[in-house]
Design an enzyme around this catalytic site. Structure first.
Site, short mmCIF file in Angstrom:
data_model
loop_
_atom_site.label_atom_id
_atom_site.label_comp_id
_atom_site.label_asym_id
_atom_site.label_seq_id
_atom_site.Cartn_x
_atom_site.Cartn_y
_atom_site.Cartn_z
N ARG A 125 81.02 71.93 33.08
CA ARG A 125 81.95 72.24 34.19
C ARG A 125 81.23 72.42 35.53
NH1 ARG A 125 84.33 75.66 30.19
NH2 ARG A 125 86.03 74.57 29.18
N LYS A 147 81.23 63.29 47.79
CA LYS A 147 82.08 62.37 47.03
C LYS A 147 81.24 61.80 45.90
CE LYS A 147 85.64 60.57 50.09
NZ LYS A 147 86.13 59.37 50.79
N GLU A 189 76.77 50.71 57.72
CA GLU A 189 77.39 52.05 57.73
C GLU A 189 76.96 52.84 58.98
OE1 GLU A 189 79.65 53.25 55.52
OE2 GLU A 189 79.32 52.27 53.59
N LYS A 231 78.87 62.84 60.15
CA LYS A 231 79.52 63.01 58.84
C LYS A 231 79.73 64.49 58.53
CE LYS A 231 80.08 61.44 54.20
NZ LYS A 231 79.83 60.42 53.20
N GLU A 241 89.42 65.11 52.14
CA GLU A 241 90.13 63.95 52.67
C GLU A 241 91.65 64.09 52.66
OE1 GLU A 241 88.12 60.16 51.91
OE2 GLU A 241 90.09 59.21 51.94
N ARG A 245 89.00 62.90 57.29
CA ARG A 245 87.87 62.28 56.57
C ARG A 245 88.11 60.80 56.27
NH1 ARG A 245 83.96 64.66 51.78
NH2 ARG A 245 82.77 62.74 51.56
N ASN A 249 86.24 55.87 56.02
CA ASN A 249 86.50 54.67 55.22
C ASN A 249 86.83 53.47 56.10
OD1 ASN A 249 86.11 55.76 52.66
ND2 ASN A 249 88.12 56.74 52.76
N HIS A 252 86.47 49.99 54.84
CA HIS A 252 86.25 50.05 53.39
C HIS A 252 87.44 49.51 52.58
CE1 HIS A 252 82.84 52.41 54.57
NE2 HIS A 252 82.51 52.72 53.35
N HIS A 256 86.49 46.97 50.01
CA HIS A 256 86.61 47.19 48.56
C HIS A 256 87.30 46.00 47.89
CE1 HIS A 256 86.17 51.88 48.72
NE2 HIS A 256 85.03 51.24 48.89
N HIS A 269 77.65 46.55 49.02
CA HIS A 269 78.71 47.40 49.58
C HIS A 269 78.73 47.33 51.11
CE1 HIS A 269 81.38 50.83 50.00
NE2 HIS A 269 80.51 51.38 50.82
P1 NAD Z 1 72.15 51.02 45.45
O1 NAD Z 1 72.13 52.41 45.00
O2 NAD Z 1 72.56 49.98 44.46
O3 NAD Z 1 70.72 50.66 46.03
C1 NAD Z 1 70.50 49.36 46.53
C2 NAD Z 1 69.29 48.68 45.85
O4 NAD Z 1 68.10 49.22 46.39
C3 NAD Z 1 69.22 48.89 44.36
O5 NAD Z 1 68.71 47.75 43.76
C4 NAD Z 1 68.22 50.04 44.26
O6 NAD Z 1 67.59 50.11 43.00
C5 NAD Z 1 67.25 49.68 45.35
N1 NAD Z 1 66.48 50.77 45.93
C6 NAD Z 1 66.89 52.03 46.17
N2 NAD Z 1 65.97 52.68 46.89
C7 NAD Z 1 64.93 51.83 47.06
C8 NAD Z 1 63.70 51.92 47.73
N3 NAD Z 1 63.35 53.01 48.42
N4 NAD Z 1 62.86 50.85 47.69
C9 NAD Z 1 63.24 49.72 47.05
N5 NAD Z 1 64.41 49.55 46.44
C10 NAD Z 1 65.26 50.60 46.45
O7 NAD Z 1 73.12 50.81 46.71
P2 NAD Z 1 73.38 51.68 48.04
O8 NAD Z 1 73.67 50.68 49.07
O9 NAD Z 1 72.36 52.70 48.25
O10 NAD Z 1 74.72 52.45 47.69
C11 NAD Z 1 75.92 51.77 47.43
C12 NAD Z 1 76.82 52.67 46.63
O11 NAD Z 1 77.10 53.84 47.39
C13 NAD Z 1 78.15 52.05 46.29
O12 NAD Z 1 78.44 52.29 44.94
C14 NAD Z 1 79.13 52.78 47.18
O13 NAD Z 1 80.42 52.85 46.64
C15 NAD Z 1 78.50 54.13 47.29
N6 NAD Z 1 78.89 54.91 48.48
C16 NAD Z 1 79.28 56.18 48.27
C17 NAD Z 1 79.62 56.97 49.35
C18 NAD Z 1 79.96 58.41 49.14
O14 NAD Z 1 80.41 59.07 50.09
N7 NAD Z 1 79.74 58.96 47.97
C19 NAD Z 1 79.57 56.44 50.65
C20 NAD Z 1 79.17 55.12 50.82
C21 NAD Z 1 78.84 54.36 49.71
N1 GLY Z 2 81.99 57.44 52.69
C1 GLY Z 2 83.28 58.02 52.84
C2 GLY Z 2 83.30 59.49 52.71
O1 GLY Z 2 82.30 60.12 52.41
O2 GLY Z 2 84.31 60.09 52.87
#
Ligand code: NAD
Ligand code: GLY
Length: 368
Positions: A125, A147, A189, A231, A241, A245, A249, A252, A256, A269
């Site tokens: 939990r 998130k 972003e 942010k 949200e 908030r 997006n 997005h 998406h 992404h």
């Molecule tokens: P990712 O986590 O897939 O990383 C991108 C690539 O880079 C991967 O292959 C990873 O292994 C590699 N990598 C990571 N760090 C590295 C480094 N220092 N050196 C070399 N390679 C490295 O993708 P991302 O773009 O970081 O994140 C995308 C994800 O984030 C999506 O799933 C998206 O939905 C999510 N997201 C979430 C929020 C949120 O608020 N929670 C906001 C925006 C995006």
């Molecule tokens: N990336 C969208 C949020 O954090 O709300």
């Protein structure tokens, strides 16, 4: 004070008892004293992946050597942000017989951060977790704000929770190993923050985009800090949200649909968000909210940064169908984030259906 400490910038996200610091700087991962100060739990499960582990796992373990450490190395890629992979993390926690006094460290990009955060929200939990984001995208966006989620075949991030980390430690140095394409995707972003909330920052980005893309540490530090500040401000006002908030997006909802239609991981992404921001800007212009000049500035900065400004032709009805699963649908009506000029986002469900269709046609129509 050593060199790493001098470079550190700290800000905080103010959420009452769930408040936490965000540290940004060069060399944080080498600073054992600092990590010890912020990562308070004695038992720690490090969640990372097969790309990041060979680069940074040993380094992190070395500086946390007086903790009881566990690790799980997951496969790489957006397609692994799933219930099946989440179960592997939960299984590892159970197998190690870890209790609530355990902390989880997310060492990786947004995929690892979202999934490890969700595991922390669910396990017994809720246990503490710490974000060590290693991509530009995760340093400016996904590691901040709580998130957490995994994808479902029916849509992105459909299964998840709002659950805040105990701190975010963003080491700029790790961006040196990030592939160029990933850096550009993260930059999408960064541009988003200027477009939705800070016109002066957007203008600064127009002048400094190439410094960021060539990994100038000073420019990166400034940009990451500004994004985190923006942010933190938004999340501090509207953590779950219920309103504001949703501006985070921007682009997005369209993006998406692209990611889902092509299969997660085909477009990154941030690339899907870039093309999505152009469609949101297109609709804003059609509605008279955004000038043609500001629309062109948006196209220009994304183009010069090597990001897509044209969505793939997935078909208008397919796009509409995928967007109808968006979490911003209320009472059957899709709320959209649009721009009322650069630096000023607007959330609305009041728009003519034919304008929305025109933007979908402009973006997604299959060529005949
Ligand atoms: P990712 O986590 O897939 O990383 C991108 C690539 O880079 C991967 O292959 C990873 O292994 C590699 N990598 C990571 N760090 C590295 C480094 N220092 N050196 C070399 N390679 C490295 O993708 P991302 O773009 O970081 O994140 C995308 C994800 O984030 C999506 O799933 C998206 O939905 C999510 N997201 C979430 C929020 C949120 O608020 N929670 C906001 C925006 C995006
Ligand atoms: N990336 C969208 C949020 O954090 O709300």
């Amino acid at each position: 004070m050593n060199k790493a400490q001098q470079a550190i910038e700290t800000l905080s996200i103010n959420l009452g008892e769930r408040s936490y610091p965000i540290l940004i700087g060069v060399g944080l991962l080498s600073d054992g004293r600092l990590l010890e100060q912020y990562i308070k739990t004695r038992k720690v499960m490090i969640v990372t992946n097969s790309v990041v582990a060979p680069l940074y796992l040993q380094k992190l373990k070395a500086v946390l050597s007086n903790k009881q450490l566990y690790e799980i190395i997951l496969p790489d890629g957006e397609h692994t942000k799933s219930m099946a992979t989440l179960n592997l993390v939960l299984d590892a926690l159970v197998a190690a017989r870890l209790n609530r006094d355990t902390g989880i460290i997310a060492l990786g990009g947004g995929v690892i951060g979202d999934m490890a955060g969700f595991a922390a929200a669910c396990y017994q939990r809720g246990v503490d977790y710490y974000q060590i984001p290693t991509t530009l995208l995760s340093q400016v966006d996904s590691s901040v704000g709580g998130k957490t989620a995994v994808n479902h075949p029916g849509g992105k991030n459909l299964i998840g929770a709002f659950y805040q980390p105990r701190c975010v430690l963003a080491d700029i140095e790790v961006l040196n190993t990030l592939p160029d394409r990933e850096l550009r995707a993260g930059f999408a972003e960064v541009i988003k923050y200027g477009l939705i909330r800070d016109a002066a920052f957007f203008a600064w980005l127009e002048q400094n985009a190439q410094r960021i893309l060539s990994r100038d540490a000073q420019a990166l530090t400034y940009a990451i800090r500004r994004c985190c500040e923006l942010k933190a401000e938004v999340v501090g006002i509207d953590e779950r949200e219920n309103g504001l908030r949703a501006i985070l997006n921007f682009g997005h909802t369209f993006g998406h649909a692209i990611e889902n239609a092509l299969g997660y991981g085909e477009w990154l992404h941030g690339e899907a968000v870039a093309a999505g921001m152009i469609l949101a800007a297109d609709m804003s212009m059609r509605l008279g909210y955004l000038s043609a000049t500001d629309y062109q500035r948006t196209v220009k900065i994304l183009t010069l940064s090597g990001l897509p400004v044209k969505a793939p032709p997935i078909g208008v009805e397919k796009a509409r169908d995928l967007m109808s699963m968006d979490k911003k649908v209320h009472a059957g009506q899709l709320r959209l984030v649009l721009l009322q000029g650069i630096g000023n986002a607007l959330i609305t469900d009041q728009y003519p259906a034919e304008t929305f269709t025109a933007t979908l046609q402009h973006g997604f129509a299959k060529s005949s």
